[in-house]
Scaffold this motif. Structure first.
Motif, PDB file in Angstrom:
ATOM      1  N   ILE A   1     -12.035  -4.815 -39.204  1.00 54.37           N
ATOM      2  CA  ILE A   1     -10.891  -4.175 -39.866  1.00 54.37           C
ATOM      3  C   ILE A   1      -9.833  -3.772 -38.835  1.00 54.37           C
ATOM      4  O   ILE A   1      -8.651  -4.083 -38.996  1.00 54.37           O
ATOM      5  CB  ILE A   1     -11.354  -2.961 -40.711  1.00 54.37           C
ATOM      6  N   THR A   2     -10.274  -3.119 -37.759  1.00 55.73           N
ATOM      7  CA  THR A   2      -9.284  -2.734 -36.729  1.00 55.73           C
ATOM      8  C   THR A   2      -8.682  -3.979 -36.102  1.00 55.73           C
ATOM      9  O   THR A   2      -7.470  -4.049 -35.893  1.00 55.73           O
ATOM     10  CB  THR A   2      -9.905  -1.861 -35.616  1.00 55.73           C
ATOM     11  N   GLY A   3      -9.509  -4.968 -35.818  1.00 53.86           N
ATOM     12  CA  GLY A   3      -9.017  -6.182 -35.175  1.00 53.86           C
ATOM     13  C   GLY A   3      -7.968  -6.894 -35.995  1.00 53.86           C
ATOM     14  O   GLY A   3      -6.915  -7.289 -35.487  1.00 53.86           O
ATOM     15  N   THR A   4      -8.232  -7.037 -37.299  1.00 48.17           N
ATOM     16  CA  THR A   4      -7.320  -7.770 -38.184  1.00 48.17           C
ATOM     17  C   THR A   4      -6.021  -7.007 -38.430  1.00 48.17           C
ATOM     18  O   THR A   4      -4.946  -7.606 -38.462  1.00 48.17           O
ATOM     19  CB  THR A   4      -8.017  -8.046 -39.527  1.00 48.17           C
ATOM     20  N   TRP A   5      -6.123  -5.702 -38.619  1.00 44.93           N
ATOM     21  CA  TRP A   5      -4.955  -4.926 -39.063  1.00 44.93           C
ATOM     22  C   TRP A   5      -4.204  -4.238 -37.937  1.00 44.93           C
ATOM     23  O   TRP A   5      -3.129  -3.675 -38.175  1.00 44.93           O
ATOM     24  CB  TRP A   5      -5.392  -3.911 -40.134  1.00 44.93           C
ATOM     25  N   ILE A   6      -4.730  -4.289 -36.701  1.00 49.07           N
ATOM     26  CA  ILE A   6      -4.012  -3.657 -35.594  1.00 49.07           C
ATOM     27  C   ILE A   6      -3.693  -4.665 -34.471  1.00 49.07           C
ATOM     28  O   ILE A   6      -2.584  -5.190 -34.463  1.00 49.07           O
ATOM     29  CB  ILE A   6      -4.732  -2.366 -35.109  1.00 49.07           C
ATOM     30  N   PRO A   7      -4.586  -4.973 -33.543  1.00 47.81           N
ATOM     31  CA  PRO A   7      -4.189  -5.872 -32.451  1.00 47.81           C
ATOM     32  C   PRO A   7      -3.727  -7.259 -32.921  1.00 47.81           C
ATOM     33  O   PRO A   7      -2.844  -7.859 -32.291  1.00 47.81           O
ATOM     34  CB  PRO A   7      -5.455  -6.004 -31.602  1.00 47.81           C
ATOM     35  N   TYR A   8      -4.284  -7.749 -34.021  1.00 49.28           N
ATOM     36  CA  TYR A   8      -3.909  -9.094 -34.504  1.00 49.28           C
ATOM     37  C   TYR A   8      -2.428  -9.153 -34.870  1.00 49.28           C
ATOM     38  O   TYR A   8      -1.774 -10.176 -34.688  1.00 49.28           O
ATOM     39  CB  TYR A   8      -4.786  -9.476 -35.704  1.00 49.28           C
ATOM     40  N   VAL A   9      -1.919  -8.059 -35.385  1.00 47.60           N
ATOM     41  CA  VAL A   9      -0.488  -7.977 -35.747  1.00 47.60           C
ATOM     42  C   VAL A   9       0.355  -8.193 -34.495  1.00 47.60           C
ATOM     43  O   VAL A   9       1.326  -8.950 -34.516  1.00 47.60           O
ATOM     44  CB  VAL A   9      -0.169  -6.605 -36.382  1.00 47.60           C
ATOM     45  N   TRP A  10      -0.029  -7.544 -33.398  1.00 47.61           N
ATOM     46  CA  TRP A  10       0.709  -7.699 -32.145  1.00 47.61           C
ATOM     47  C   TRP A  10       0.492  -9.090 -31.558  1.00 47.61           C
ATOM     48  O   TRP A  10       1.391  -9.669 -30.974  1.00 47.61           O
ATOM     49  CB  TRP A  10       0.266  -6.633 -31.127  1.00 47.61           C
ATOM     50  N   TYR A  11      -0.715  -9.599 -31.719  1.00 46.05           N
ATOM     51  CA  TYR A  11      -1.044 -10.919 -31.186  1.00 46.05           C
ATOM     52  C   TYR A  11      -0.139 -11.991 -31.785  1.00 46.05           C
ATOM     53  O   TYR A  11       0.340 -12.875 -31.087  1.00 46.05           O
ATOM     54  CB  TYR A  11      -2.513 -11.263 -31.472  1.00 46.05           C
TER      55      TYR A  11
END
Lengths: 170, 122
Positions: free
Chosen positions: A68-78
């Motif tokens: 959940i954190t990966g998809t909705w936080i760093p992935y957005v920046w990625y």
């Protein structure tokens, strides 16, 4: 030595949750395997099941938090549509495009299988409790699903670490 | 005091070790399989069809992954709920359910593997 908000979230997603996941997996799989040697009525069986409940619950919870954190936080920046985002950077050069087209595409998708499988295992442990000592088939099923959860998360973790090295989120 | 404690332990052990119906466990296992395959299908379809991918674009900064994961997880939970109710208190043969669940998990693994889903990429 400063840590930006983006660095912090990347660390939380990858290293904090990743480390917890590994610990929970190691503990859980060890207890699952050693249950076969137990006597269902022994106090040690009860203790093992207690630790197994903790291990499988932590693994499932951490798996959900990770994806959940990966998809909705760093992935957005990625994947931001700017030339300096890691995605844009990796795709700009054929020599590095594979990190996104294979590595990230695999990681972002396969990771979500881990919490699904880990949750089923945690449920089985709670449902059967000490009866797991006698239910050999269920233990085998649980071990297969637990290991598959680990493998999918390990793939995601490995590619996450490698991609972050190739193109860190800034 | 110690004989009362021994009886209590013996009673607790009995209560915890009597047989349970396999239905709820089978429901969870099969839901795990169906959920994995369903989620994999969302990934595959969004690669195969830009239109479908756009439908799953629930939140633009995350892109179609937002919809793939929400719909995928919702499918898993819904199937578990339905199967759990259908098989509550029933004895379901695990030997029938597990091979199907495992095959579906493998489907999910294959469908989320880029060299495979890119075969269908639009």
């Amino acid at each position: 030595m400063s840590v930006s908000v983006r660095d912090a979230w990347t660390l939380i997603h990858g290293m904090t949750f990743g480390a917890l996941f590994l610990l929970a997996y190691a503990g859980g799989i060890a207890e699952l395997i050693s249950l076969r040697y137990e006597d269902v009525n022994s106090p040690s069986a009860a203790q093992r099941v207690k630790r197994l409940k903790l291990g499988t619950t932590v693994m499932a919870a951490v798996a959900w938090l990770t994806v959940i954190t990966g998809t909705w936080i760093p992935y957005v920046w990625y994947r931001a549509k700017v030339p300096t985002s890691p995605r844009s950077f990796l795709l700009s050069d054929p020599a590095t495009a594979g990190w996104h087209k294979f590595g990230m595409e695999w990681k972002e998708h396969v990771a979500w299988l881990a919490p699904i499988l880990a949750t089923v295992v945690a449920y089985l442990v709670y449902y059967f409790g000490r009866r797991l000592v006698r239910e050999e088939k269920i233990r085998q099923v649980a071990m297969v699903m637990y290991n598959l959860a680990f493998v999918t998360a390990a793939v995601a973790g490995l590619f996450g670490a490698l991609i972050t090295k190739a193109a860190p989120i800034k | 005091m110690s004989s009362v404690t021994k009886e209590t332990i013996s009673y607790d052990a009995q209560a915890e070790t009597s047989s349970l119906p396999m239905g709820p466990a089978a429901a969870a296992i099969l839901a795990g399989g169906i959920g994995s395959a369903w989620y994999g299908l969302m990934v595959l379809l969004s690669e195969a069809s830009k239109g479908f991918g756009n439908l799953l674009n629930f939140y633009k900064p995350v892109g179609p992954l937002s919809g793939k994961t929400i719909v995928g997880v919702a499918g898993f939970l819904l199937v578990w709920l339905v199967l759990g109710n259908l098989w509550k208190g029933k004895d379901v043969k695990l030997n029938r359910v597990w091979p199907i669940a495992l095959a579906l998990i493998i489907v999910g693994l294959v469908f989320t593997f880029p060299p495979f889903f890119e075969l269908f990429a639009e």
